[in-house]
Write a protein that holds these residues in place. Structure first.
Motif, PDB file in Angstrom:
ATOM      1  N   PRO A  52       0.985  -1.074   0.092  1.00 24.47           N
ATOM      2  CA  PRO A  52       0.035   0.081  -0.075  1.00 24.47           C
ATOM      3  C   PRO A  52       0.917   1.205   0.031  1.00 24.47           C
ATOM      4  O   PRO A  52       1.708   1.419   0.546  1.00 24.47           O
ATOM      5  N   ALA A  53       0.338   2.424  -0.784  1.00 25.14           N
ATOM      6  CA  ALA A  53       0.977   3.470  -0.672  1.00 25.14           C
ATOM      7  C   ALA A  53       0.902   4.482   0.419  1.00 25.14           C
ATOM      8  O   ALA A  53       1.870   5.004   0.774  1.00 25.14           O
ATOM      9  N   ALA A  54      -0.061   4.099   1.295  1.00 25.97           N
ATOM     10  CA  ALA A  54      -0.345   4.677   2.466  1.00 25.97           C
ATOM     11  C   ALA A  54      -1.300   4.029   3.177  1.00 25.97           C
ATOM     12  O   ALA A  54      -2.248   3.467   2.690  1.00 25.97           O
ATOM     13  N   MET A  55      -1.213   4.444   4.445  1.00 23.19           N
ATOM     14  CA  MET A  55      -2.498   4.013   5.606  1.00 23.19           C
ATOM     15  C   MET A  55      -3.053   5.249   5.992  1.00 23.19           C
ATOM     16  O   MET A  55      -2.450   6.063   6.631  1.00 23.19           O
ATOM     17  N   ILE A  56      -4.494   5.397   6.041  1.00 22.81           N
ATOM     18  CA  ILE A  56      -5.316   6.562   6.283  1.00 22.81           C
ATOM     19  C   ILE A  56      -6.044   5.753   7.633  1.00 22.81           C
ATOM     20  O   ILE A  56      -7.111   5.097   7.303  1.00 22.81           O
ATOM     21  N   ALA A  57      -5.894   6.116   8.649  1.00 20.85           N
ATOM     22  CA  ALA A  57      -6.636   5.834  10.025  1.00 20.85           C
ATOM     23  C   ALA A  57      -7.546   6.647  10.308  1.00 20.85           C
ATOM     24  O   ALA A  57      -7.367   8.112   9.838  1.00 20.85           O
ATOM     25  N   ASP A  58      -8.750   6.467  10.711  1.00 23.30           N
ATOM     26  CA  ASP A  58      -9.680   7.352  11.222  1.00 23.30           C
ATOM     27  C   ASP A  58      -9.258   7.810  12.759  1.00 23.30           C
ATOM     28  O   ASP A  58      -8.440   7.166  13.158  1.00 23.30           O
ATOM     29  N   LEU A  59     -10.130   8.654  13.188  1.00 25.50           N
ATOM     30  CA  LEU A  59      -9.975   8.945  14.644  1.00 25.50           C
ATOM     31  C   LEU A  59      -9.747   8.124  15.538  1.00 25.50           C
ATOM     32  O   LEU A  59      -8.625   8.176  16.513  1.00 25.50           O
ATOM     33  N   PHE A  60     -10.350   6.887  15.398  1.00 29.27           N
ATOM     34  CA  PHE A  60     -10.471   5.748  16.529  1.00 29.27           C
ATOM     35  C   PHE A  60      -9.309   4.987  16.065  1.00 29.27           C
ATOM     36  O   PHE A  60      -8.865   3.823  16.739  1.00 29.27           O
ATOM     37  N   GLY A  61      -8.613   4.822  14.904  1.00 26.33           N
ATOM     38  CA  GLY A  61      -7.816   3.964  14.452  1.00 26.33           C
ATOM     39  C   GLY A  61      -6.479   4.387  14.411  1.00 26.33           C
ATOM     40  O   GLY A  61      -5.267   3.650  13.794  1.00 26.33           O
ATOM     41  N   THR A  62      -5.873   5.114  15.488  1.00 21.17           N
ATOM     42  CA  THR A  62      -4.554   5.556  15.509  1.00 21.17           C
ATOM     43  C   THR A  62      -3.630   4.505  16.016  1.00 21.17           C
ATOM     44  O   THR A  62      -2.497   4.429  15.769  1.00 21.17           O
ATOM     45  N   ASP A  69       4.093   1.286  10.686  1.00 25.86           N
ATOM     46  CA  ASP A  69       5.298   1.513  10.975  1.00 25.86           C
ATOM     47  C   ASP A  69       6.015   0.226  10.886  1.00 25.86           C
ATOM     48  O   ASP A  69       7.217   0.014  10.057  1.00 25.86           O
ATOM     49  N   GLU A  70       5.370  -0.897  11.172  1.00 21.88           N
ATOM     50  CA  GLU A  70       6.032  -2.073  11.196  1.00 21.88           C
ATOM     51  C   GLU A  70       6.130  -2.608   9.585  1.00 21.88           C
ATOM     52  O   GLU A  70       7.351  -3.371   9.181  1.00 21.88           O
ATOM     53  N   LEU A  71       5.012  -2.366   8.744  1.00 18.13           N
ATOM     54  CA  LEU A  71       5.391  -2.480   7.457  1.00 18.13           C
ATOM     55  C   LEU A  71       5.850  -1.425   6.495  1.00 18.13           C
ATOM     56  O   LEU A  71       5.745  -1.577   5.136  1.00 18.13           O
ATOM     57  N   GLU A  72       6.267  -0.353   7.181  1.00 17.43           N
ATOM     58  CA  GLU A  72       7.132   0.489   6.566  1.00 17.43           C
ATOM     59  C   GLU A  72       6.190   1.434   5.512  1.00 17.43           C
ATOM     60  O   GLU A  72       6.568   1.669   4.434  1.00 17.43           O
ATOM     61  N   ILE A  73       5.128   1.725   5.957  1.00 20.67           N
ATOM     62  CA  ILE A  73       3.976   2.469   5.140  1.00 20.67           C
ATOM     63  C   ILE A  73       3.621   3.642   5.548  1.00 20.67           C
ATOM     64  O   ILE A  73       3.520   3.863   6.880  1.00 20.67           O
ATOM     65  N   PRO A  74       3.906   4.774   4.907  1.00 18.52           N
ATOM     66  CA  PRO A  74       3.306   6.164   5.341  1.00 18.52           C
ATOM     67  C   PRO A  74       2.018   6.095   6.010  1.00 18.52           C
ATOM     68  O   PRO A  74       1.088   5.282   5.653  1.00 18.52           O
ATOM     69  N   LYS A  75       1.681   7.036   6.835  1.00 18.89           N
ATOM     70  CA  LYS A  75       0.407   6.759   7.727  1.00 18.89           C
ATOM     71  C   LYS A  75      -0.117   8.194   8.050  1.00 18.89           C
ATOM     72  O   LYS A  75       0.345   9.048   8.238  1.00 18.89           O
ATOM     73  N   TYR A  76      -1.486   8.344   7.800  1.00 14.32           N
ATOM     74  CA  TYR A  76      -2.039   9.501   7.726  1.00 14.32           C
ATOM     75  C   TYR A  76      -3.246   9.322   8.812  1.00 14.32           C
ATOM     76  O   TYR A  76      -3.849   8.168   8.918  1.00 14.32           O
ATOM     77  N   CYS A 148       1.548  10.780  13.155  1.00 12.63           N
ATOM     78  CA  CYS A 148       1.414  10.057  11.841  1.00 12.63           C
ATOM     79  C   CYS A 148       2.240  11.018  10.942  1.00 12.63           C
ATOM     80  O   CYS A 148       3.151  11.985  11.293  1.00 12.63           O
ATOM     81  N   ASN A 149       2.091  10.971   9.685  1.00 14.44           N
ATOM     82  CA  ASN A 149       3.015  11.616   8.735  1.00 14.44           C
ATOM     83  C   ASN A 149       2.005  12.803   8.167  1.00 14.44           C
ATOM     84  O   ASN A 149       2.791  13.984   7.580  1.00 14.44           O
ATOM     85  N   GLY A 150       0.799  12.798   8.513  1.00 17.40           N
ATOM     86  CA  GLY A 150       0.109  14.184   8.495  1.00 17.40           C
ATOM     87  C   GLY A 150      -1.424  14.048   8.764  1.00 17.40           C
ATOM     88  O   GLY A 150      -1.937  12.825   8.824  1.00 17.40           O
TER      89      GLY A 150
END
Length: 368
Positions: A52-62, A69-76, A148-150
């Motif tokens: 995946p190019a990025a992971m986008i978590a919602d408010l409850f998914g932080t 981080d473990e899979l070295e994926i940018p996170k928002y 996160c990254n943003g």
């Protein structure tokens, strides 16, 4: 063959019965579920045929950001609310250290650097009881969000320039956030429009322009039976035409209140909590220049019909209402302009997309 643009992967349910009490709040339950489902999430991502190019978590998914981080994926993190709410959320860990006793017992509004203070009565539900588990879950979210990254925010630049600037200013909240905040809203779910020959539109077409009040409390609004009655009487006393969105109750509570708008179809988001709408109401009414409560009538938990009548007539009949409606139009057009090509929200979203594209190119150079 039409390419697949969305694939939904359902994770297996987790049993949290031994981890929360029977009377645990919805916030607590959601947070615990998100924490316990991390192994399943990690497995689901690991078996994908692509990185995946990025992971986008919602408010409850932080907490899912640990998996990223473990899979070295940018996170928002995506926050389906406004900048003032975000400011409160990330500043809550600081308030936890500064304020003694319950927040609701404070005599003065709580100060947030660079933002308007927040009244104790406008606080979100998890902050009302500092001994409840949901308070600590909410506190944890406030700590994890800046990791996160943003942060993607469902507002637009021109609506809340001061709060957004505070979130970016390293002398204010920027020293806590430390990551870019992208206002990409307003994001709404497109719903199938009603036919123009419906009874509602036929009636509306017969009314003078800007003469009908639209009343809706969103997807998570709660009203007690007493407040429902006062609102009905207030609307009637105002002698103004109105459309009131009222849905059958989906959840009855012990205090006589109920959820009267259930699916979020009106705004496209699942509200964080009903209490968040008090913050939304305060923010918007201040932007429009109209008080949430009158200064002449007392507030005792239920807004009286006389106060409702007065505020409606103030907006729809009094001279001041012209300025309020003009400001509302400006906000409407500002929201529309933010989402067009070259608009502030479109530019912010494009920036995030470019970051994800660059990340994806880098990841293709490494084994998955």
């Amino acid at each position: 063959m039409t390419p697949k643009i969305l694939e939904i992967i359902e994770l297996p349910p987790v049993d949290i019965s031994e981890l929360v009490s029977p009377d645990a709040t919805v916030v607590t339950r959601i947070c615990v579920i998100m924490r316990e489902i991390k192994p399943a999430l990690r497995s689901a991502i690991s078996i994908l045929s692509f990185r995946p190019a990025a992971m986008i978590a919602d408010l409850f998914g932080t907490e899912a950001m640990v998996v990223a981080d473990e899979l070295e994926i940018p996170k928002y993190v995506y926050v389906p609310s406004n900048a003032w709410f975000l400011a409160l959320q990330i500043y809550t860990p600081q308030l936890d250290k500064i304020v003694e006793g319950e927040y609701v017992d404070q005599k003065e509004p709580l100060k947030i650097p660079g933002c308007r203070p927040i009244r104790p009565e406008d606080l979100v539900d998890p902050m009302l009881d500092r001994t409840n588990q949901q308070y600590f879950e909410n506190l944890r979210i406030g700590v994890q969000m800046p990791m996160c990254n943003g942060i993607l925010l469902n507002t637009w630049q021109d609506l809340q320039p001061s709060a957004l600037e505070a979130l970016r200013d390293e002398e204010l909240l920027g020293r806590i956030v430390k990551v870019p905040v992208y206002p990409i809203g307003p994001l709404i779910r497109q719903t199938k429009p009603l036919g123009t020959n419906s009874e509602l539109f036929i009636w509306l077409d017969k009314q003078p322009r800007e003469s009908v009040i639209y009343v809706s409390f969103g997807s998570g609004g709660t009203l007690s039976l007493e407040q429902m009655a006062e609102l009905a009487f207030g609307l009637e006393l105002s002698q103004q035409n109105f459309i009131w969105v009222v849905r059958p109750p989906t959840l009855k509570t012990g205090d006589g209140s109920f959820f009267n708008a259930g699916t979020g179809e009106d705004n496209g988001t699942l509200r964080y909590l009903p209490e968040e709408q008090r913050m939304n109401a305060t923010m918007l009414t201040e932007e429009l220049g109209v008080a949430v409560r009158s200064k002449t009538l007392p507030s005792k938990g239920v807004v009286a019909r006389e106060e409702i009548e007065m505020l409606i007539r103030r907006i729809m009949v009094d001279k001041e209402g012209t300025e309020i409606r003009t400001r509302a139009k400006e906000l409407k057009y500002g929201a529309e302009n933010a989402l067009v090509q070259g608009g502030s929200s479109m530019n912010a979203l494009s920036t995030v997309a470019k970051e994800c594209e660059i990340s994806s190119k880098r990841q293709k150079m490494t084994a998955w």
